[in-house]
Motif scaffolding. Structure first.
Motif, PDB file in Angstrom:
ATOM      1  N   ARG A  49       0.842  -1.194   0.000  1.00 62.05           N
ATOM      2  CA  ARG A  49       0.000   0.000   0.000  1.00 62.05           C
ATOM      3  C   ARG A  49       0.880   1.247   0.000  1.00 62.05           C
ATOM      4  O   ARG A  49       1.770   1.405   0.838  1.00 62.05           O
ATOM      5  CB  ARG A  49      -0.906  -0.006   1.233  1.00 62.05           C
ATOM      6  N   LEU A  50       0.648   2.141  -0.954  1.00 62.42           N
ATOM      7  CA  LEU A  50       1.389   3.390  -1.080  1.00 62.42           C
ATOM      8  C   LEU A  50       0.466   4.572  -0.826  1.00 62.42           C
ATOM      9  O   LEU A  50      -0.746   4.479  -1.032  1.00 62.42           O
ATOM     10  CB  LEU A  50       1.998   3.515  -2.482  1.00 62.42           C
ATOM     11  N   SER A  51       1.041   5.684  -0.388  1.00 63.16           N
ATOM     12  CA  SER A  51       0.250   6.893  -0.140  1.00 63.16           C
ATOM     13  C   SER A  51       0.132   7.723  -1.413  1.00 63.16           C
ATOM     14  O   SER A  51       1.129   7.974  -2.095  1.00 63.16           O
ATOM     15  CB  SER A  51       0.905   7.736   0.957  1.00 63.16           C
ATOM     16  N   LEU A  52      -1.086   8.126  -1.733  1.00 65.63           N
ATOM     17  CA  LEU A  52      -1.279   9.079  -2.815  1.00 65.63           C
ATOM     18  C   LEU A  52      -0.770  10.442  -2.362  1.00 65.63           C
ATOM     19  O   LEU A  52      -0.906  10.808  -1.187  1.00 65.63           O
ATOM     20  CB  LEU A  52      -2.754   9.184  -3.180  1.00 65.63           C
ATOM     21  N   PRO A  53      -0.211  11.241  -3.278  1.00 69.12           N
ATOM     22  CA  PRO A  53       0.242  12.570  -2.884  1.00 69.12           C
ATOM     23  C   PRO A  53      -0.919  13.531  -2.604  1.00 69.12           C
ATOM     24  O   PRO A  53      -0.713  14.589  -2.021  1.00 69.12           O
ATOM     25  CB  PRO A  53       1.073  13.030  -4.084  1.00 69.12           C
ATOM     26  N   PHE A  54      -2.131  13.138  -3.021  1.00 65.17           N
ATOM     27  CA  PHE A  54      -3.317  13.964  -2.768  1.00 65.17           C
ATOM     28  C   PHE A  54      -4.529  13.035  -2.697  1.00 65.17           C
ATOM     29  O   PHE A  54      -4.529  11.918  -3.223  1.00 65.17           O
ATOM     30  CB  PHE A  54      -3.511  15.022  -3.850  1.00 65.17           C
ATOM     31  N   GLU A  55      -5.570  13.492  -2.059  1.00 60.08           N
ATOM     32  CA  GLU A  55      -6.790  12.707  -1.899  1.00 60.08           C
ATOM     33  C   GLU A  55      -7.639  12.789  -3.158  1.00 60.08           C
ATOM     34  O   GLU A  55      -7.765  13.854  -3.766  1.00 60.08           O
ATOM     35  CB  GLU A  55      -7.578  13.226  -0.695  1.00 60.08           C
ATOM     36  N   ILE A  56      -8.237  11.653  -3.560  1.00 59.24           N
ATOM     37  CA  ILE A  56      -9.087  11.658  -4.747  1.00 59.24           C
ATOM     38  C   ILE A  56     -10.494  11.182  -4.403  1.00 59.24           C
ATOM     39  O   ILE A  56     -10.695  10.379  -3.489  1.00 59.24           O
ATOM     40  CB  ILE A  56      -8.507  10.780  -5.877  1.00 59.24           C
ATOM     41  N   ASN A  57     -11.460  11.689  -5.152  1.00 60.29           N
ATOM     42  CA  ASN A  57     -12.844  11.234  -5.089  1.00 60.29           C
ATOM     43  C   ASN A  57     -13.112  10.459  -6.369  1.00 60.29           C
ATOM     44  O   ASN A  57     -13.294  11.044  -7.435  1.00 60.29           O
ATOM     45  CB  ASN A  57     -13.795  12.429  -4.967  1.00 60.29           C
ATOM     46  N   PHE A  58     -13.103   9.128  -6.255  1.00 62.11           N
ATOM     47  CA  PHE A  58     -13.266   8.261  -7.416  1.00 62.11           C
ATOM     48  C   PHE A  58     -14.699   7.733  -7.429  1.00 62.11           C
ATOM     49  O   PHE A  58     -14.998   6.701  -6.868  1.00 62.11           O
ATOM     50  CB  PHE A  58     -12.245   7.122  -7.351  1.00 62.11           C
ATOM     51  N   PHE A  59     -15.599   8.526  -8.020  1.00 62.32           N
ATOM     52  CA  PHE A  59     -17.012   8.183  -8.124  1.00 62.32           C
ATOM     53  C   PHE A  59     -17.626   7.886  -6.761  1.00 62.32           C
ATOM     54  O   PHE A  59     -18.229   6.840  -6.528  1.00 62.32           O
ATOM     55  CB  PHE A  59     -17.207   7.005  -9.090  1.00 62.32           C
ATOM     56  N   GLY A  60     -17.439   8.863  -5.853  1.00 64.75           N
ATOM     57  CA  GLY A  60     -18.053   8.779  -4.536  1.00 64.75           C
ATOM     58  C   GLY A  60     -17.241   8.044  -3.494  1.00 64.75           C
ATOM     59  O   GLY A  60     -17.633   8.004  -2.325  1.00 64.75           O
ATOM     60  N   GLN A  61     -16.119   7.454  -3.887  1.00 64.33           N
ATOM     61  CA  GLN A  61     -15.237   6.775  -2.943  1.00 64.33           C
ATOM     62  C   GLN A  61     -13.956   7.592  -2.774  1.00 64.33           C
ATOM     63  O   GLN A  61     -13.312   7.940  -3.764  1.00 64.33           O
ATOM     64  CB  GLN A  61     -14.882   5.373  -3.449  1.00 64.33           C
ATOM     65  N   THR A  62     -13.613   7.906  -1.542  1.00 60.80           N
ATOM     66  CA  THR A  62     -12.433   8.706  -1.263  1.00 60.80           C
ATOM     67  C   THR A  62     -11.247   7.793  -0.981  1.00 60.80           C
ATOM     68  O   THR A  62     -11.342   6.867  -0.170  1.00 60.80           O
ATOM     69  CB  THR A  62     -12.683   9.624  -0.052  1.00 60.80           C
ATOM     70  N   PHE A  63     -10.139   8.070  -1.671  1.00 64.71           N
ATOM     71  CA  PHE A  63      -8.934   7.252  -1.514  1.00 64.71           C
ATOM     72  C   PHE A  63      -7.732   8.134  -1.222  1.00 64.71           C
ATOM     73  O   PHE A  63      -7.569   9.199  -1.829  1.00 64.71           O
ATOM     74  CB  PHE A  63      -8.658   6.417  -2.765  1.00 64.71           C
ATOM     75  N   ASN A  64      -6.890   7.635  -0.296  1.00 67.78           N
ATOM     76  CA  ASN A  64      -5.622   8.285   0.024  1.00 67.78           C
ATOM     77  C   ASN A  64      -4.431   7.368  -0.285  1.00 67.78           C
ATOM     78  O   ASN A  64      -3.293   7.797  -0.184  1.00 67.78           O
ATOM     79  CB  ASN A  64      -5.568   8.654   1.511  1.00 67.78           C
ATOM     80  N   ASN A  65      -4.739   6.119  -0.635  1.00 71.83           N
ATOM     81  CA  ASN A  65      -3.705   5.124  -0.881  1.00 71.83           C
ATOM     82  C   ASN A  65      -3.962   4.388  -2.190  1.00 71.83           C
ATOM     83  O   ASN A  65      -5.082   4.416  -2.725  1.00 71.83           O
ATOM     84  CB  ASN A  65      -3.647   4.110   0.265  1.00 71.83           C
ATOM     85  N   ASN A  73      -1.810  -1.631 -14.312  1.00 74.60           N
ATOM     86  CA  ASN A  73      -2.900  -0.890 -13.687  1.00 74.60           C
ATOM     87  C   ASN A  73      -2.538  -0.516 -12.257  1.00 74.60           C
ATOM     88  O   ASN A  73      -1.579  -1.039 -11.687  1.00 74.60           O
ATOM     89  CB  ASN A  73      -4.195  -1.706 -13.708  1.00 74.60           C
ATOM     90  N   ILE A  74      -3.326   0.398 -11.692  1.00 78.61           N
ATOM     91  CA  ILE A  74      -3.265   0.668 -10.263  1.00 78.61           C
ATOM     92  C   ILE A  74      -4.642   0.400  -9.673  1.00 78.61           C
ATOM     93  O   ILE A  74      -5.666   0.557 -10.353  1.00 78.61           O
ATOM     94  CB  ILE A  74      -2.799   2.107  -9.930  1.00 78.61           C
ATOM     95  N   THR A  75      -4.666  -0.036  -8.417  1.00 76.75           N
ATOM     96  CA  THR A  75      -5.911  -0.304  -7.714  1.00 76.75           C
ATOM     97  C   THR A  75      -5.884   0.434  -6.381  1.00 76.75           C
ATOM     98  O   THR A  75      -4.850   0.944  -5.954  1.00 76.75           O
ATOM     99  CB  THR A  75      -6.105  -1.818  -7.499  1.00 76.75           C
ATOM    100  N   PHE A  76      -7.039   0.457  -5.689  1.00 71.88           N
ATOM    101  CA  PHE A  76      -7.153   1.308  -4.509  1.00 71.88           C
ATOM    102  C   PHE A  76      -7.551   0.572  -3.235  1.00 71.88           C
ATOM    103  O   PHE A  76      -7.325   1.089  -2.140  1.00 71.88           O
ATOM    104  CB  PHE A  76      -8.150   2.435  -4.789  1.00 71.88           C
ATOM    105  N   THR A  77      -8.145  -0.598  -3.325  1.00 71.50           N
ATOM    106  CA  THR A  77      -8.556  -1.309  -2.108  1.00 71.50           C
ATOM    107  C   THR A  77      -7.639  -2.478  -1.788  1.00 71.50           C
ATOM    108  O   THR A  77      -7.508  -2.869  -0.625  1.00 71.50           O
ATOM    109  CB  THR A  77     -10.004  -1.816  -2.231  1.00 71.50           C
ATOM    110  N   SER A  78      -7.017  -3.070  -2.807  1.00 72.05           N
ATOM    111  CA  SER A  78      -6.101  -4.188  -2.601  1.00 72.05           C
ATOM    112  C   SER A  78      -5.256  -4.364  -3.849  1.00 72.05           C
ATOM    113  O   SER A  78      -5.595  -3.849  -4.924  1.00 72.05           O
ATOM    114  CB  SER A  78      -6.872  -5.485  -2.302  1.00 72.05           C
ATOM    115  N   ALA A  79      -4.139  -5.081  -3.696  1.00 66.09           N
ATOM    116  CA  ALA A  79      -3.307  -5.386  -4.853  1.00 66.09           C
ATOM    117  C   ALA A  79      -4.045  -6.345  -5.787  1.00 66.09           C
ATOM    118  O   ALA A  79      -4.970  -7.051  -5.378  1.00 66.09           O
ATOM    119  CB  ALA A  79      -1.989  -6.004  -4.396  1.00 66.09           C
TER     120      ALA A  79
END
Length: 266
Positions: A49-65, A73-79
């Protein structure tokens, strides 16, 4: 359920004798210019898990990692180690995929991760081969995320840059010499079963044409840009309109519609 899938508008760069595909962004950092952090040579591997340099709103889901996966590809909840691309939507697996296919860097190529500033993230698949350890064909492509919080909290832009695409498929996806079988898929998917976008040619041999086309300009073949605004697909708001297809006879719009839904075009 009604899928909110849009047929992505594109600009054909040209016919024979097209302009050279757009180069990858070189940051002048590290041995390749693409940064100093990278995935060790592998097949189907991922970062932690890596930290995003900024927070994103990906269709109603907020991700920091996020996770960087070797397979384009990159994913946000798991590898994600899946090497044969599944058709979007893929539920419960939010992802952004410039070229989801069976990348194998044990033979050649590297995957680099770099954030040149607090508003930019770059992931570069540099001259990567395909399974199993093939080196006869290589792909050079890049994913850029840009913070656009100036337009609204969590808003961001996505760039796909394709400098060279020579193969579509790994051997384990029924490919032969990098072609055939189940080819790569490109686009993004919110993982909610509703919001996703697939680039032209995905999961067909025509996915190689992404290096010759653009949704930005005929003078920028290989560059694809998407605005993620308030978690909406293109066409959902005035700040994120649909863009047209440029043809010899004029401008055309090509998108699916749902009854009672308003669309914005530019």
């Amino acid at each position: 359920m009604v899928f909110r899938r849009l047929a992505l508008p594109l600009l054909l760069a040209s016919l024979a004798g097209s302009a050279q595909a757009i180069p990858l962004l070189d940051f002048g950092v590290g041995p390749s210019g693409f940064g100093t952090e990278f995935l060790p040579d592998n097949d189907d591997g991922s970062t932690g898990r890596l930290s995003l340099p900024f927070e994103i709103n990906f269709f109603g889901q907020t991700f920091n990692n996020f996770f960087v996966n070797n397979n384009g590809n990159i994913t946000f909840t798991s590898a994600l180690g899946t090497f044969t691309p599944e058709p979007f939507p893929v539920t419960a697996q939010p992802m952004i995929a410039p070229f989801w296919a069976d990348v194998d860097t044990r033979g050649t190529g590297d995957v680099w991760i770099y954030s040149p500033n607090a508003d930019t993230l770059a992931v570069t698949w540099a001259s990567v081969g395909y399974f199993s350890q093939a080196t006869d064909k290589t792909n050079n492509f890049q994913l850029i995320l840009r913070n656009r919080a100036d337009t609204g909290a969590g808003n961001f832009d996505v760039d796909f840059r394709y400098e060279r695409l020579e193969w579509t498929t790994g051997d384990a996806s029924d490919g032969e010499f990098g072609l055939g079988g189940t080819p790569a898929q490109a686009g993004y998917d919110a993982g909610d079963g509703t919001n996703f976008l697939v680039l032209p040619g995905s999961r067909t041999a025509a996915v190689l044409d992404l290096q010759n086309q653009s949704n930005v300009s005929p003078s920028t073949p290989g560059l694809w840009t998407f605005a993620i605004r308030d978690g909406d697909l293109p066409g959902s708001s005035p700040s994120n309109p649909l863009l047209p297809i440029a043809t010899d006879s004029g401008w055309q719009f090509d998108f699916n519609v749902s009854l009672g839904q308003m669309y914005f075009i530019d």
